[in-house]
Design an enzyme around this catalytic site. Structure first.
Site, mmCIF file in Angstrom:
data_model
loop_
_atom_site.group_PDB
_atom_site.id
_atom_site.type_symbol
_atom_site.label_atom_id
_atom_site.label_comp_id
_atom_site.label_asym_id
_atom_site.label_seq_id
_atom_site.Cartn_x
_atom_site.Cartn_y
_atom_site.Cartn_z
ATOM 1 N N HIS A 38 1.005 -1.201 -0.026
ATOM 2 C CA HIS A 38 0.022 -0.125 0.069
ATOM 3 C C HIS A 38 0.871 1.254 -0.003
ATOM 4 C CE1 HIS A 38 -3.283 2.959 1.152
ATOM 5 N NE2 HIS A 38 -3.911 1.760 0.513
ATOM 6 N N ASP A 85 -8.153 -4.574 -0.656
ATOM 7 C CA ASP A 85 -8.642 -5.002 -1.929
ATOM 8 C C ASP A 85 -8.340 -6.397 -2.178
ATOM 9 O OD1 ASP A 85 -9.669 -2.816 -2.995
ATOM 10 O OD2 ASP A 85 -7.706 -1.789 -3.242
HETATM 11 N N1 CMC Z 1 4.419 -7.179 -5.346
HETATM 12 C C1 CMC Z 1 5.815 -7.242 -5.288
HETATM 13 N N2 CMC Z 1 6.477 -6.271 -4.847
HETATM 14 C C2 CMC Z 1 5.865 -5.555 -4.466
HETATM 15 C C3 CMC Z 1 4.448 -5.086 -4.349
HETATM 16 C C4 CMC Z 1 3.972 -6.295 -4.875
HETATM 17 N N3 CMC Z 1 2.528 -5.980 -4.764
HETATM 18 N N4 CMC Z 1 4.213 -4.065 -3.976
HETATM 19 C C5 CMC Z 1 5.470 -3.088 -3.578
HETATM 20 N N5 CMC Z 1 6.324 -4.100 -3.988
HETATM 21 C C6 CMC Z 1 7.736 -3.853 -3.735
HETATM 22 C C7 CMC Z 1 8.446 -2.895 -4.888
HETATM 23 O O1 CMC Z 1 8.830 -3.622 -5.837
HETATM 24 C C8 CMC Z 1 9.334 -2.388 -3.850
HETATM 25 O O2 CMC Z 1 10.448 -2.835 -4.011
HETATM 26 P P1 CMC Z 1 12.044 -2.375 -4.074
HETATM 27 O O3 CMC Z 1 12.177 -1.762 -2.785
HETATM 28 O O4 CMC Z 1 13.105 -3.461 -4.340
HETATM 29 O O5 CMC Z 1 11.992 -1.190 -5.273
HETATM 30 C C9 CMC Z 1 9.086 -2.228 -2.614
HETATM 31 O O6 CMC Z 1 8.166 -3.433 -2.564
HETATM 32 C C10 CMC Z 1 8.244 -1.034 -2.007
HETATM 33 O O7 CMC Z 1 7.023 -0.711 -3.031
HETATM 34 P P2 CMC Z 1 6.847 0.714 -3.828
HETATM 35 O O8 CMC Z 1 6.649 0.371 -5.211
HETATM 36 O O9 CMC Z 1 7.668 1.534 -3.301
HETATM 37 O O10 CMC Z 1 5.199 1.026 -3.143
HETATM 38 P P3 CMC Z 1 4.446 2.107 -3.756
HETATM 39 O O11 CMC Z 1 4.048 2.613 -2.260
HETATM 40 O O12 CMC Z 1 5.229 2.740 -4.759
HETATM 41 O O13 CMC Z 1 3.210 1.161 -4.108
HETATM 42 C C11 CMC Z 1 1.220 -0.133 -4.344
HETATM 43 C C12 CMC Z 1 2.110 0.774 -3.355
HETATM 44 C C13 CMC Z 1 -0.015 -0.146 -3.626
HETATM 45 C C14 CMC Z 1 1.109 0.577 -5.628
HETATM 46 C C15 CMC Z 1 2.059 -1.567 -4.572
HETATM 47 O O14 CMC Z 1 2.263 -2.017 -3.234
HETATM 48 C C16 CMC Z 1 1.327 -2.331 -5.555
HETATM 49 O O15 CMC Z 1 1.430 -2.104 -7.061
HETATM 50 N N6 CMC Z 1 0.459 -3.074 -5.143
HETATM 51 C C17 CMC Z 1 -0.434 -4.020 -5.977
HETATM 52 C C18 CMC Z 1 -1.682 -3.318 -6.349
HETATM 53 C C19 CMC Z 1 -2.668 -3.043 -5.269
HETATM 54 O O16 CMC Z 1 -2.716 -4.008 -4.707
HETATM 55 N N7 CMC Z 1 -3.255 -2.036 -5.513
HETATM 56 C C20 CMC Z 1 -4.286 -1.560 -4.157
HETATM 57 C C21 CMC Z 1 -3.787 -0.775 -3.216
HETATM 58 S S1 CMC Z 1 -4.791 -0.414 -2.080
HETATM 59 C C22 CMC Z 1 -5.788 0.856 -2.950
HETATM 60 C C23 CMC Z 1 -6.733 1.469 -1.731
HETATM 61 O O17 CMC Z 1 -6.172 1.904 -0.594
HETATM 62 O O18 CMC Z 1 -7.854 1.744 -2.171
#
Ligand code: CMC
Length: 455
Positions: free
Chosen positions: A312, A370
């Site tokens: 998240h 989700d």
């Molecule tokens: N699967 C694999 N790796 C992940 C995932 C995942 N779902 N989420 C984050 N990571 C890794 C990411 O690659 C990064 O790795 P590194 O430090 O090596 O670069 C690390 O964890 C930190 O992630 P981030 O990309 O900096 O986190 P973010 O805040 O940019 O992204 C997110 C948050 C929700 C977009 C992401 O976790 C994601 O794409 N999750 C899957 C999609 C999802 O479930 N979305 C719904 C979110 S809830 C929405 C709501 O509140 O309504």
């Protein structure tokens, strides 16, 4: 008595050496803000923050999120307490009014919500104008927008408390009916009218799943799962759709039209569409033997695949909504023995594997709301295309509470961001006859329009 010195930050322009002071404002919780509202008039520059990652766009007393601690409060109450002890209408009342209702108030509010559930028969005719295979969110945007012609400024003063209540009550009461009819339309089934003796979530399930041939009587686990899901999605601070509703509302536009704008914003896969992706991913994984392959893909930095429903942007330790929903998700799964069961069993196995995987543990990647909401909605028997529609019903109260808050604050200005302009400087107009000789540059390179303009 010596006056306490107001805290401030000073911005120094390196080129001129000029110093500008900006005062710090403190909220009741969470990060303080630097008041940059005079930044342009003092410095002649704008602040730049695309995506608003460091910008507080307003002050609000409705919802508070602490992402580090995994905390979500509505009017000061923890989401876990609200979900475990109240129902959706009670949470709506709280968001709108600031306090939980007493018994009398709750009954009165229930009356307001049930008395306005029906749609004007003329509204029903709008549905037949949509393509049979329309995405139900397209229908939602259209029908909610169309309500503005039934509740127009000609008949209602939406700046008055009475007018605001018309908008609030009609939107909350009618949204499940609008959503259920959108679903029925996609199935080609007759529309089912609301039943006032049922509670909010029971009535919603009734309109979604009853037919003239048979009444649908949902189990307690189903009603509870839906009710909790609605509570957990009711509001989430200044998210994209809420900010959209407020921005539209800041011009004084009709509240039903503003909420239609919010529905459009929620539709996007980066906002309301994530639970749909969870189910799509489960279909792709297909069977337990494939889980390891997908976990490896999620960990592989060269592979864009991410485990949907994990991680998240704001909650960096756990998503408090997910913890609550997990419980109701599991009660529902225990009850279900349908054709969907293998998919749901696969989801629980995936959750187990990911939660025990070193990569996911070290990066603090937990299931988010989700992950479970997708499973619950699938278990309730809804198709993926309806997932964001259910989210729309739940979030309506957040949108309208925040819209109401803006309207109560008479000093609020129209939302009008500025920009960093990167286009052409002012230049002389070229007459048409001279342009053929001067335009050597390709129009719209690499696009369909480009091909169209090729000579
Ligand atoms: N699967 C694999 N790796 C992940 C995932 C995942 N779902 N989420 C984050 N990571 C890794 C990411 O690659 C990064 O790795 P590194 O430090 O090596 O670069 C690390 O964890 C930190 O992630 P981030 O990309 O900096 O986190 P973010 O805040 O940019 O992204 C997110 C948050 C929700 C977009 C992401 O976790 C994601 O794409 N999750 C899957 C999609 C999802 O479930 N979305 C719904 C979110 S809830 C929405 C709501 O509140 O309504």
């Amino acid at each position: 008595m010596e006056k306490e010195k107001k805290k401030s930050v000073t911005v120094i322009d390196n080129q001129t050496g000029k110093k500008f002071e900006f005062f710090i404002k403190h909220g009741s919780s969470g990060p303080s803000v630097v008041d940059f509202s005079t930044f342009y008039s003092k410095t002649g520059m704008f602040t730049y923050d695309p995506g608003y990652t460091s910008t507080a766009s307003c002050q609000s007393a409705i919802t508070y999120i602490d992402g580090e601690k995994g905390k979500l409060l509505h009017r000061g109450y923890a989401i876990e307490d609200l979900a475990n002890n109240s129902d959706y209408p009670e949470v709506c009342y709280l968001l709108l009014n600031g306090e939980l209702p007493d018994e009398n108030q709750k009954e009165k509010f229930r009356g307001i919500l049930t008395n306005h559930t029906m749609l004007h028969e003329q509204i029903l005719r709008f549905y037949s104008g949509f393509r049979r295979d329309s995405h139900p969110m397209a229908i939602m945007v259209g029908i909610v927008g169309a309500l503005s012609s039934f509740y127009s400024e000609k008949n209602y003063d939406f700046s008055s408390i009475e007018g605001q209540w018309v908008a609030v009550s009609r939107l909350l009461a009618k949204m499940p009916t609008i959503a259920a009819i959108a679903y029925k339309y996609s199935l080609g089934q007759p529309f089912i009218y609301p039943k006032n003796e049922l509670n909010y979530s029971e009535n919603f399930l009734h309109m979604l799943f009853s037919t003239p041939c048979g009444e649908y009587h949902p189990s307690l686990a189903r009603v509870e799962a839906l009710d909790k899901l609605l509570i957990l999605h009711a509001d989430h601070e200044q998210n994209a759709s809420t900010s959209t509703v407020k921005m539209a509302g800041s011009s004084g536009a009709n509240p039903f039209a503003c909420v239609a704008a919010g529905v459009a914003s929620l539709w996007g896969p980066a906002h309301g569409g994530a639970n749909e992706s969870v189910i799509r991913m489960l279909y792709e994984i297909e069977k337990e033997e494939n889980i390891k392959e997908y976990i490896d893909k999620a960990k592989d930095k060269k592979d864009p695949f991410r485990l949907m429903g994990f991680g998240h942007r704001v909650y960096k330790n756990h998503d408090p909504r997910a913890n609550v929903l997990r419980k109701y998700c599991y009660s529902l799964l225990e009850e279900i023995d349908s054709v969907n069961y293998p998919l749901l069993k696969l989801a629980t196995k995936l959750e187990e594997v990911a939660l025990n995987d070193k990569y996911f543990i070290s990066k603090k990647l937990y299931p988010n709301v989700d992950f479970y909401s997708g499973i619950i909605l699938k278990a309730l028997g809804l198709p993926e295309s309806m997932f964001t529609v259910i989210f729309t019903v739940a979030r309506t109260v957040g949108w309208i509470s925040q819209w109401k808050e803006v309207n109560e604050n008479q000093t609020t200005k129209i939302s009008r961001p500025r920009q960093l302009y990167i286009g052409k400087d002012e230049r002389a107009f070229t007459k048409l006859r001279d342009r053929n000789r001067t335009s050597k540059k390709k129009m719209f390179p690499g696009t369909v329009l480009g091909r169209l303009f090729q000579t």
